[in-house]
Design a protein around this motif. Sequence first.
Motif, PDB file in Angstrom:
ATOM      1  N   LEU A  14      20.468 -49.770 -77.084  1.00 20.29           N
ATOM      2  CA  LEU A  14      21.240 -49.650 -78.317  1.00 20.29           C
ATOM      3  C   LEU A  14      21.249 -50.950 -79.098  1.00 20.29           C
ATOM      4  O   LEU A  14      21.083 -50.947 -80.325  1.00 20.29           O
ATOM      5  N   VAL A  65      22.774 -44.987 -88.960  1.00 22.72           N
ATOM      6  CA  VAL A  65      22.469 -45.158 -87.542  1.00 22.72           C
ATOM      7  C   VAL A  65      23.733 -45.533 -86.783  1.00 22.72           C
ATOM      8  O   VAL A  65      24.039 -44.969 -85.724  1.00 22.72           O
ATOM      9  N   ASN A  97      26.101 -42.462 -86.618  1.00 20.62           N
ATOM     10  CA  ASN A  97      25.635 -41.468 -85.636  1.00 20.62           C
ATOM     11  C   ASN A  97      26.010 -41.897 -84.224  1.00 20.62           C
ATOM     12  O   ASN A  97      26.507 -41.106 -83.425  1.00 20.62           O
ATOM     13  N   GLN A  98      25.739 -43.141 -83.938  1.00 14.79           N
ATOM     14  CA  GLN A  98      26.031 -43.637 -82.595  1.00 14.79           C
ATOM     15  C   GLN A  98      27.531 -43.650 -82.348  1.00 14.79           C
ATOM     16  O   GLN A  98      27.995 -43.345 -81.245  1.00 14.79           O
ATOM     17  N   ARG A  99      28.258 -43.979 -83.380  1.00 19.07           N
ATOM     18  CA  ARG A  99      29.708 -44.070 -83.219  1.00 19.07           C
ATOM     19  C   ARG A  99      30.288 -42.712 -82.842  1.00 19.07           C
ATOM     20  O   ARG A  99      31.138 -42.604 -81.957  1.00 19.07           O
ATOM     21  N   VAL A 100      29.825 -41.673 -83.499  1.00 22.20           N
ATOM     22  CA  VAL A 100      30.299 -40.326 -83.173  1.00 22.20           C
ATOM     23  C   VAL A 100      29.960 -39.979 -81.726  1.00 22.20           C
ATOM     24  O   VAL A 100      30.804 -39.493 -80.970  1.00 22.20           O
ATOM     25  N   ALA A 101      28.718 -40.269 -81.331  1.00 24.85           N
ATOM     26  CA  ALA A 101      28.295 -39.939 -79.965  1.00 24.85           C
ATOM     27  C   ALA A 101      29.109 -40.723 -78.944  1.00 24.85           C
ATOM     28  O   ALA A 101      29.566 -40.165 -77.936  1.00 24.85           O
ATOM     29  N   MET A 153      32.039 -42.055 -79.291  1.00 25.53           N
ATOM     30  CA  MET A 153      33.415 -41.561 -79.326  1.00 25.53           C
ATOM     31  C   MET A 153      33.569 -40.283 -78.509  1.00 25.53           C
ATOM     32  O   MET A 153      34.518 -40.137 -77.733  1.00 25.53           O
ATOM     33  N   ASP A 186      31.928 -50.893 -84.660  1.00 19.89           N
ATOM     34  CA  ASP A 186      32.764 -51.162 -85.829  1.00 19.89           C
ATOM     35  C   ASP A 186      32.493 -52.559 -86.363  1.00 19.89           C
ATOM     36  O   ASP A 186      32.440 -52.773 -87.578  1.00 19.89           O
ATOM     37  N   GLU A 245      29.339 -52.442 -88.273  1.00 16.51           N
ATOM     38  CA  GLU A 245      29.541 -51.812 -89.572  1.00 16.51           C
ATOM     39  C   GLU A 245      30.060 -52.841 -90.582  1.00 16.51           C
ATOM     40  O   GLU A 245      29.548 -52.939 -91.699  1.00 16.51           O
TER      41      GLU A 245
END
Lengths: 201, 201
Positions: free
Chosen positions: B94, B112, B115-119, B121, B163, B166
């Motif tokens: 990652l 990107v 997407n990773q943040r949702v996964a 989480m 975060d 981001e």
Amino acid sequence: MSIPHGLLALLDQRPMYGYQLRAEFERATGATWPLNIGQVYTTLTRLERDGQVVGQATDEEGRQRYEITAVGRETLRTWFTDPVTLGDRPRDELAIKLALAALSPGLDVQAVVQNQRVATMQRLQELTRLKRDAPTPSAEDLAWTLVLDNLRYMAEAELRWLDHCEGALARVRPPTAPPTSDPDPDAASDLATDPTQESLR
Amino acid sequence: MSIPHGLLALLDQRPMYGYQLRAEFERATGATWPLNIGQVYTTLTRLERDGQVVGQATDEEGRQRYEITAVGRETLRTWFTDPVTLGDRPRDELAIKLALAALSPGLDVQAVVQNQRVATMQRLQELTRLKRDAPTPSAEDLAWTLVLDNLRYMAEAELRWLDHCEGALARVRPPTAPPTSDPDPDAASDLATDPTQESLR
DNA sequence: GGTGCCATGTAACGCGTTACATGATTAT
DNA sequence: ATAATCATGTAACGCGTTACATGGCACC
């Protein structure tokens, strides 16, 4: 799987030859995980076999540049789109070590935890020093500073987990006097701020 | 390197045969990383070749138990003593992905990250659910609950790092209006509690 | 004339995964 | 009967590392 994809990402910027790819890869990731040059060539060979890249004719100085293909660009697109899951990750050696240590009767588990704690702490201090000496990420330094930050965040989480382990171990395997009803500061610590409660944005 | 050492740790408790080793390994680690049975046998073969274990004669039911040797016990001792260092760990896919994404001109890096943040989480929520359903670790459940906790701590750190990414990305690659002087909540967040300042106990 | 960097590879090996093959026993 | 589980393996392949080998070129 990081290296094939990583090379594809670099070749997506412009055609490069092997030696150059290693330099760019290490520049991008801050040379945290040094990349063996031999593997670059073997990986390029496999990528070419799979149609992800094509090798150009060697130039007058004997260097062979590779360029990404449409297939390679598609591979790259899905790599960036699909998140990294638990199944993608290799086993965490430290977690396995501590789990098995906790099951080993004759072993001083707390010593294992403390040894690791000292090492992780030193690593975190070293990483913090690096962070201090390389501030205010400009556009070109952003990538490797994010990698450095990742290592710091992970080392810090590892420390907190080790402390959690220390407490949990002490709770199950009473260290010296069993039920002294002493105030255990770690008993309710757990994950203080649970981000699960935040909304999925 | 987790599997050879892990098998040694199990064989240090009592002699076992391959199929049994897989079951014990998965029980110890909570079956987080399922262990392929084929690899158990190949690993046992290598361990025997290296003098770390010896295979007993196959019993009446055709099972072949292995037992650890003095050499194996010494290997195990240093494994538990020596901490896991950065060099021992594989590259974090990652981190590499995000670093290279940050360098890719045409790419939507923030997508990107999201997407990773949702996964991540979702993974953390799943882990939290598992934690809730398996409370108060008894002595025999301690090992795998620690592994589960490890995954939770790491997922939580990954979220915080995402975060952080981001924010850092937004700062360097201004998203829509460049210098609106909006109050950036992440600008000074960094690592809130720096454990580096604690004493090395 | 060495030393070091640029540049390209090969060889050997360990770890790890997936898939396949083979039998015995046990349960439905 | 047949399906699942127990139990042991082999084959093929990719990833990753270390070590080794080969040449050109520059610098001192």
